[in-house]
Design an enzyme around this catalytic site. Sequence first.
Site, PDB file in Angstrom:
ATOM      1  N   GLU A   1       0.793  -1.226   0.000  1.00 11.28           N
ATOM      2  CA  GLU A   1       0.000   0.000   0.000  1.00 11.28           C
ATOM      3  C   GLU A   1       0.830   1.282   0.000  1.00 11.28           C
ATOM      4  O   GLU A   1       0.420   2.280  -0.581  1.00 11.28           O
ATOM      5  CB  GLU A   1      -0.937   0.009   1.217  1.00 11.28           C
ATOM      6  CG  GLU A   1      -2.118  -0.915   1.098  1.00 11.28           C
ATOM      7  CD  GLU A   1      -3.060  -0.487  -0.013  1.00 11.28           C
ATOM      8  OE1 GLU A   1      -3.684   0.586   0.099  1.00 11.28           O
ATOM      9  OE2 GLU A   1      -3.163  -1.220  -1.011  1.00 11.28           O
TER      10      GLU A   1
ATOM     11  N   SER B   1     -58.374 -25.436  -1.257  1.00 11.72           N
ATOM     12  CA  SER B   1     -58.820 -26.622  -0.513  1.00 11.72           C
ATOM     13  C   SER B   1     -57.940 -26.950   0.688  1.00 11.72           C
ATOM     14  O   SER B   1     -58.309 -27.806   1.503  1.00 11.72           O
ATOM     15  CB  SER B   1     -58.866 -27.830  -1.449  1.00 11.72           C
ATOM     16  OG  SER B   1     -59.863 -27.638  -2.430  1.00 11.72           O
TER      17      SER B   1
END
Length: 593
Positions: A101, A366
């Site tokens: 970095e 049903s």
Amino acid sequence: MAKAQKKKKKTRKRESKQRFKNRMRLLKIFAALVITLLTYVAYCLITLPNMSEAINRTRQPFTTIIADNGNEVQTFGTVYSEIIRSEELPQYAVDAIVYTEDRRFYSHFGFDIISFTRAMIANIFAGRYAQGGSTITQQVAKNLFLTSEKSVRRKAQELLLAFWLEYKFTKEQILTLYLNRVYLGSGAYGIEAASQKYFQKTSRDLNIMEAAVIAGMLKAPSRYNPIASKERAIERAKVVLSIMEENNLITAADKERILKMPLGREKSAKVVGAAYFADWVYNEVNAYVGERNDDIYVSTTLDQNLQEKASAILRETIAANAHRNVTQGAIVIMDYNGAVKAMVGGVDYNKSQFNRAVSALRQPGSAFKPFVYLTALQEGFKPEDTIEDRPISIKGWQPQNDDRKYYGTVTLKYALAKSLNLATINLAQQLSGAEIIRNARKMGINTPIQDTPSLPLGTFEVTVLDLTTAYASIANGGYAVWPYAIEEIYNRDGFQLYQRESTDKAQILDPVAVLELTQMLEKVVQSGTGHRAQINGFAAGKTGTSQDNRDAWFVGFTDDLVGAVWLGNDDNSPMKGVYGSGLPAQIWKKIMQ
């Protein structure tokens, strides 16, 4: 001659004056630029956020939902872990991050002119933002105090804050801030949270390959973390190891050896396909422990194996039957006491977070008939008693059986097994509609029900969760059921915030009537409309199909589990030839087996 010299002298004097004026003009322009720059710097300083507040800024606490086997279902909120000082980490972990970095981190003053210049040249040639030149200190400044807004002011403030950080803190302190605040994908902030999430170990114990993977994530956390793609994470780690090799931190031979190192301990697999369940539980947590600012863990009733299979089976079945215009479905599986073992709220959570298992209102068709027959049995009817399956007209309403046939005198057991509409309506005419509704309410149906002639055919709306709960009251012998998923809640320190206590069961239905109804529902599966749900062992249940095939259901139970399967479409459009006796019964069978 004298005249010419005099003229020349005047010209030089004029030129001298002009040069002086030009210098003064340039000086004024320079002064104006300096004043403008200083004014802008002052503006950036004045508009800086409160530094003490930013350093102490709180974050959203996380809530982790856990299955009954201890595996993670989902984590909500941002995940931080304990503070880890840079000197506590293996040196190679620090080196991997720093050299990847910001390799001049220990020598610059918060701003790396070399990296910045290189990045600008690369971006100019690329014609876009292709490379960043921010130092670790600048990243800390942005993460702690600023937003991700892309503007000149934000960049200037970032630089000013970087200088302040370098003045205020040591390099080790800045690095510690960075290591504990940087985002590393999948909701993890800081190296310790990432190490625990991806490798199931503390960052103090990272091997060099794991450290390289974490360093590699910093470029694009959502792309290079092992959960997103293990292959991409390893490829990126190779780049990190090459950087370490170039800086003489490792040798080429070391690199080959490192690439063979394992990543993490044996991992307990995260539950797949349980996002709808996780949302449902998360929305209930505050009702149990109130609003809290600490991290909590929620142990649930979820059965990982059952959940993953139910989710996969529903998805595969619907994909294979797209030509029948069936696009959605929902499943709930619970035990006899109401503990939810699996919940599928739709086919694809990423496309739609609407939970059809708990929020969709659909007609049960049903599948509601057992409530009618239960009421009849409680009123003294017996399964072998007979009723008439014949045409009926009620104020102009003339219902029919699905096959448009009439079966004459039939037993209650036969009428339920074959799901005869006319026989059921004729039976209901001999009963109290209010009593049928009262039974449905006691058993767990919470949606509005109207006492109309079509009530026995399930023409009102229910949720999948409610209907499953109601059938659980049949399965357990007639006791009240309240669906639940949360067993225990505790915080990060292990302090128990909630523990579910077992309570005495309340008998709400006549046990004899329930036993008779169970035998009738078993007949539905053995030789009736539910025969496609037959499994090795006991199974009882009921099919349901609403008008125009807009809803298709199978709801039933085995020796220890109750489950409901619903299929349909969000826009309520009809399906093509999809009945409760078909795909829903088959899905239920696959899950229960």
